[in-house]
Write a protein that holds these residues in place. Structure first.
Motif, mmCIF file in Angstrom:
data_model
loop_
_atom_site.group_PDB
_atom_site.id
_atom_site.type_symbol
_atom_site.label_atom_id
_atom_site.label_comp_id
_atom_site.label_asym_id
_atom_site.label_seq_id
_atom_site.Cartn_x
_atom_site.Cartn_y
_atom_site.Cartn_z
ATOM 1 N N GLY A 46 -0.491 -6.537 -3.186
ATOM 2 C CA GLY A 46 -0.186 -7.129 -1.880
ATOM 3 C C GLY A 46 -1.390 -7.595 -1.086
ATOM 4 N N THR A 47 -1.237 -7.544 0.215
ATOM 5 C CA THR A 47 -2.226 -8.127 1.126
ATOM 6 C C THR A 47 -3.590 -7.467 1.009
ATOM 7 O OG1 THR A 47 -0.408 -8.499 2.681
ATOM 8 C CG2 THR A 47 -2.638 -8.733 3.550
ATOM 9 N N CYS A 48 -3.626 -6.154 1.115
ATOM 10 C CA CYS A 48 -4.910 -5.439 1.146
ATOM 11 C C CYS A 48 -5.775 -5.830 -0.057
ATOM 12 C CB CYS A 48 -4.659 -3.929 1.159
ATOM 13 S SG CYS A 48 -6.172 -2.962 1.060
ATOM 14 N N LYS A 56 -13.647 -7.400 3.038
ATOM 15 C CA LYS A 56 -14.798 -6.486 3.136
ATOM 16 C C LYS A 56 -15.847 -6.794 2.068
ATOM 17 C CE LYS A 56 -12.748 -5.827 6.116
ATOM 18 N NZ LYS A 56 -11.429 -6.049 6.725
ATOM 19 N N ALA A 75 -0.206 -1.706 11.195
ATOM 20 C CA ALA A 75 -0.474 -2.937 10.437
ATOM 21 C C ALA A 75 -1.765 -2.762 9.660
ATOM 22 C CB ALA A 75 -0.557 -4.119 11.379
ATOM 23 N N PHE A 76 -1.897 -1.587 9.077
ATOM 24 C CA PHE A 76 -3.115 -1.273 8.332
ATOM 25 C C PHE A 76 -2.750 -0.680 6.977
ATOM 26 C CE2 PHE A 76 -4.184 -0.861 12.814
ATOM 27 C CZ PHE A 76 -5.273 -1.713 12.895
ATOM 28 N N THR A 77 -3.730 -0.726 6.089
ATOM 29 C CA THR A 77 -3.532 -0.098 4.794
ATOM 30 C C THR A 77 -3.271 1.398 4.960
ATOM 31 O OG1 THR A 77 -4.623 -1.696 3.426
ATOM 32 C CG2 THR A 77 -4.874 0.581 2.756
ATOM 33 N N SER A 109 0.261 2.093 6.196
ATOM 34 C CA SER A 109 1.238 1.888 5.128
ATOM 35 C C SER A 109 1.203 3.074 4.153
ATOM 36 C CB SER A 109 0.924 0.578 4.392
ATOM 37 O OG SER A 109 1.863 0.346 3.377
ATOM 38 N N ASN A 147 8.744 -2.517 0.875
ATOM 39 C CA ASN A 147 7.296 -2.536 1.168
ATOM 40 C C ASN A 147 6.799 -3.983 1.027
ATOM 41 O OD1 ASN A 147 4.280 -1.262 -0.459
ATOM 42 N ND2 ASN A 147 4.648 -1.604 1.709
ATOM 43 N N GLN A 170 0.802 -1.230 0.000
ATOM 44 C CA GLN A 170 0.000 0.000 0.000
ATOM 45 C C GLN A 170 0.832 1.275 0.000
ATOM 46 O OE1 GLN A 170 -3.434 0.197 -0.371
ATOM 47 N NE2 GLN A 170 -2.930 -1.871 -1.030
ATOM 48 N N ASP A 207 3.662 -2.664 6.879
ATOM 49 C CA ASP A 207 3.622 -3.608 8.005
ATOM 50 C C ASP A 207 5.009 -4.051 8.487
ATOM 51 O OD1 ASP A 207 0.950 -3.401 7.401
ATOM 52 O OD2 ASP A 207 0.566 -5.567 7.335
ATOM 53 N N ALA A 259 12.973 -10.098 -4.763
ATOM 54 C CA ALA A 259 14.114 -9.180 -4.620
ATOM 55 C C ALA A 259 14.863 -9.486 -3.333
ATOM 56 C CB ALA A 259 13.607 -7.739 -4.595
ATOM 57 N N GLU A 303 7.832 -6.966 -7.713
ATOM 58 C CA GLU A 303 6.757 -7.716 -7.032
ATOM 59 C C GLU A 303 6.964 -9.205 -7.296
ATOM 60 O OE1 GLU A 303 4.179 -7.120 -4.780
ATOM 61 O OE2 GLU A 303 4.228 -9.303 -4.935
HETATM 62 C C1 LIG Z 1 -7.531 -10.655 6.580
HETATM 63 C C2 LIG Z 1 -6.995 -9.258 6.657
HETATM 64 C C3 LIG Z 1 -7.865 -8.193 6.631
HETATM 65 C C4 LIG Z 1 -7.391 -6.894 6.710
HETATM 66 N N1 LIG Z 1 -8.277 -5.869 6.710
HETATM 67 C C5 LIG Z 1 -7.826 -4.601 6.813
HETATM 68 C C6 LIG Z 1 -8.726 -3.513 6.807
HETATM 69 O O1 LIG Z 1 -9.941 -3.689 6.740
HETATM 70 N N2 LIG Z 1 -8.229 -2.256 6.873
HETATM 71 C C7 LIG Z 1 -6.876 -2.019 6.949
HETATM 72 O O2 LIG Z 1 -6.480 -0.863 7.014
HETATM 73 N N3 LIG Z 1 -5.994 -3.036 6.959
HETATM 74 C C8 LIG Z 1 -6.423 -4.306 6.887
HETATM 75 N N4 LIG Z 1 -5.540 -5.339 6.861
HETATM 76 C C9 LIG Z 1 -4.086 -5.042 6.886
HETATM 77 C C10 LIG Z 1 -3.591 -4.595 5.497
HETATM 78 O O3 LIG Z 1 -3.937 -5.557 4.528
HETATM 79 C C11 LIG Z 1 -2.094 -4.336 5.478
HETATM 80 O O4 LIG Z 1 -1.744 -3.577 6.593
HETATM 81 C C12 LIG Z 1 -1.770 -3.577 4.195
HETATM 82 O O5 LIG Z 1 -1.958 -4.404 3.089
HETATM 83 C C13 LIG Z 1 -0.386 -2.958 4.171
HETATM 84 O O6 LIG Z 1 0.545 -3.866 3.778
HETATM 85 P P1 LIG Z 1 1.949 -3.428 3.244
HETATM 86 O O7 LIG Z 1 1.861 -2.182 2.442
HETATM 87 O O8 LIG Z 1 2.889 -3.437 4.372
HETATM 88 O O9 LIG Z 1 2.372 -4.640 2.277
HETATM 89 P P2 LIG Z 1 1.516 -5.791 1.630
HETATM 90 O O10 LIG Z 1 0.193 -5.292 1.206
HETATM 91 O O11 LIG Z 1 1.554 -6.979 2.508
HETATM 92 O O12 LIG Z 1 2.341 -6.064 0.292
HETATM 93 C C14 LIG Z 1 3.644 -6.529 0.297
HETATM 94 C C15 LIG Z 1 4.002 -6.999 -1.103
HETATM 95 O O13 LIG Z 1 5.390 -7.238 -1.175
HETATM 96 C C16 LIG Z 1 5.619 -8.409 -1.940
HETATM 97 N N5 LIG Z 1 6.919 -8.928 -1.530
HETATM 98 C C17 LIG Z 1 7.260 -9.413 -0.309
HETATM 99 N N6 LIG Z 1 8.567 -9.757 -0.300
HETATM 100 C C18 LIG Z 1 9.050 -9.485 -1.527
HETATM 101 C C19 LIG Z 1 10.334 -9.619 -2.127
HETATM 102 N N7 LIG Z 1 11.379 -10.052 -1.431
HETATM 103 N N8 LIG Z 1 10.452 -9.269 -3.411
HETATM 104 C C20 LIG Z 1 9.409 -8.782 -4.115
HETATM 105 N N9 LIG Z 1 8.177 -8.628 -3.590
HETATM 106 C C21 LIG Z 1 8.018 -8.952 -2.327
HETATM 107 C C22 LIG Z 1 4.450 -9.295 -1.573
HETATM 108 O O14 LIG Z 1 4.238 -10.272 -2.566
HETATM 109 C C23 LIG Z 1 3.314 -8.289 -1.488
HETATM 110 O O15 LIG Z 1 2.670 -8.142 -2.720
HETATM 111 C C24 LIG Z 1 -5.985 -6.661 6.774
HETATM 112 C C25 LIG Z 1 -5.093 -7.726 6.779
HETATM 113 C C26 LIG Z 1 -5.583 -9.025 6.728
HETATM 114 C C27 LIG Z 1 -4.609 -10.161 6.733
#
Ligand SMILES: Cc1cc2nc3c(=O)[nH]c(=O)nc-3n(C[C@H](O)[C@H](O)[C@H](O)COP(=O)(O)OP(=O)(O)OC[C@H]3O[C@@H](n4cnc5c(N)ncnc54)[C@H](O)[C@@H]3O)c2cc1C
Length: 457
Positions: free
Chosen positions: A39-41, A50, A312-314, A317, A137, A13, A306, A114, A33
């Protein structure tokens, strides 16, 4: 060796928006990527869950048809169609992120894992890339506890839950936190039997007790079974079932179900990133250690999202991206400590939270005023027949600034943001009492709720 102004690892995010900012500023960017864009969101977190919450809510309201004045018949959920809808919504965002990144001028999109080779170089698919600045990220994944039997049973996580296109007969959810509770209500409303196994004395243990108790009641009223003070200590196969062994003082020491979802926390994706080669320091759980402007101990490396343990939220981030972009590109010295904690739990009704809990206010020792108002006295909630929950707000007795709030009720995730904005403005709560609000809404009650402030006990 190809040189870039910036390398961004992961398309969570923060990464994509940062890539766009750098690219727009005329800098060369490589974004990497290894799995799904967004990613997760986008793929296994907020957006798909949701979307499932919305399907579950629709089924729930349909079952209550008689209350609203229509015949409801037998409401059955078609899980294949529910999943197809979820995949469509999630897929739209996933494609959107990828297309956006691929369409950016000055931005190279690479697919692969990476890994740092040094503090300025990263290897992707055997190619070495070099950059002046590197942003991480990489997000996190579901933690898998090392309990006996874990290798013998087919457990689920938030990621594998995304592939489910059938109704589990009895879903046991290990973990009564935010992720576990959302899935619990979703699947109960779809028609599964659901049991939550939580080792602590309360669900969502970081919340005030009255909040977690009310959420427990809401879930139990819908038929979710909840085992508190129940630590999962083993998993085992029992014919076609799965047994979750529990250490507890009360109740049976085992729960039998057909499926087990592990929702016991998250682990940062940092163990396979070569951080040691870059000399980047982590804590003992693998989170990258950062300062208030998200810098690591190594110059020119910033972890966002995260993996830095600052949220630990979108929205945390995305806010990390805003902070780093402001510092590096705008000369605006933003800091993580300036942001106010806020988030929602998307059960129905949702819980919108901002600022401190009552427990935190109490611990701070400051003079405070508090107020609590039941949703049953909110006419909008009454009109919608959604009267569960309450609103509670705590303010500083001297400055009259809002310290924290929990809005557990219909629209709580939206209403809380009014309070949040007043907190950012550092304005006294009385501002809300002078504003004219729209009728009929939940928010129009905020002045009433605030008129009942009492010294904090
Ligand atoms: C079930 C669930 C529900 C959720 N609901 C909410 C919500 O309602 N509201 C909210 O605010 N948050 C929610 N969250 C949390 C939210 O999803 C995360 O906080 C958000 O996605 C931020 O993540 P991030 O930006 O840290 O990275 P992520 O979104 O986790 O993305 C990381 C990316 O990096 C890639 N990656 C990892 N390692 C490597 C590497 N070495 N090389 C290349 N790529 C790599 C991964 O494949 C991934 O695509 C929820 C989480 C879960 C598990």
């Amino acid at each position: 060796m190809k040189h870039y102004d910036a390398i961004i690892i992961g398309t969570g995010q923060a990464g994509p928006s940062l890539a766009a900012r750098f690219a727009d500023a005329g800098m060369t960017v490589a974004i990497v990527e290894r799995h799904k864009f967004g990613g997760t969101c986008v793929n296994t977190g907020c957006i798909p869950t949701k979307t499932l919450v919305a399907s579950a809510y629709a089924a729930h309201v349909a079952r209550r048809g008689e209350e609203y004045g229509f015949a409801n018949g037998d409401v059955r959920v078609d899980m294949k169609r529910v999943k197809a809808r979820k995949d469509a919504v999630s897929g739209r965002s996933n494609r959107g992120v990828e297309e956006w990144l691929r369409g950016l001028k000055n931005c190279t999109v690479l697919q692969g894992h990476a890994r740092f080779q040094s503090s300025r170089t990263v290897v992707v698919n055997n190619e070495v890339l070099e950059a002046d600045k590197i942003f991480i990220n990489v997000g996190g994944r579901a933690s898998v506890p090392a309990v006996p039997g874990i290798d013998e049973v087919p457990f689920l996580t938030n990621s594998s839950m995304m592939d489910i296109d059938f109704l589990p007969e009895h879903l046991i959810i290990v973990g009564g936190g935010y992720v576990g509770l959302e899935f619990a209500q979703i699947y109960r409303r779809f028609g599964s039997e659901v049991t939550i196994v939580e080792m602590g004395p309360h669900l969502i243990g970081r919340e005030d007790e009255d909040v977690s108790e009310c959420v427990r009641e809401i879930l139990e009223n819908e038929g979710v079974r909840i085992r508190l003070n129940a630590k999962c200590i083993s998993l085992a196969k029992r014919d076609s079932r799965i047994a979750v062994g529990i250490q507890c003082d009360e109740g049976p020491p085992e729960v039998l179900g057909t499926h087990v979802l592990l929702a016991v926390g998250r682990t940062p994706n940092t163990q396979d990133l070569g951080l040691d080669r870059a000399g980047v320091a982590t804590d003992r759980r693998g989170y990258i250690i950062v300062d208030d402007q998200l810098q690591t101990n190594v110059p020119a490396i910033w972890p966002l999202g995260d993996c830095n343990r600052r949220g630990a939220f979108t929205h945390t981030s995305y806010n990390d991206y805003e902070i780093v972009a402001a510092n590096l590109l705008d000369g605006d010295h933003r800091r993580v400590s300036d942001r106010i904690q806020t988030y929602a739990l998307y059960t129905d009704p949702p819980l919108g939270r901002c600022g401190m809990t009552d427990a935190e206010v109490r611990k701070s020792g400051r003079a405070a005023l508090a107020t609590k108002y039941p949703m049953i006295r909110v006419s909008r909630a009454f009109e919608k027949a959604e009267t569960q929950g309450f609103m509670k707000i705590c303010v500083d007795a001297e400055t009259k600034q809002i310290l924290g709030a929990a809005i557990l009720g219909t629209g709580g995730d939206e209403v809380v943001q009014i309070l949040l904005d007043v907190m950012y403005a550092k304005a006294p709560y009385t501002v809300i009492q002078r504003a004219m609000h729209i009728h009929p809404t939940v928010a129009e009650y905020l002045p009433t709720v605030l008129s009942k402030l009492q010294p904090f006990a």
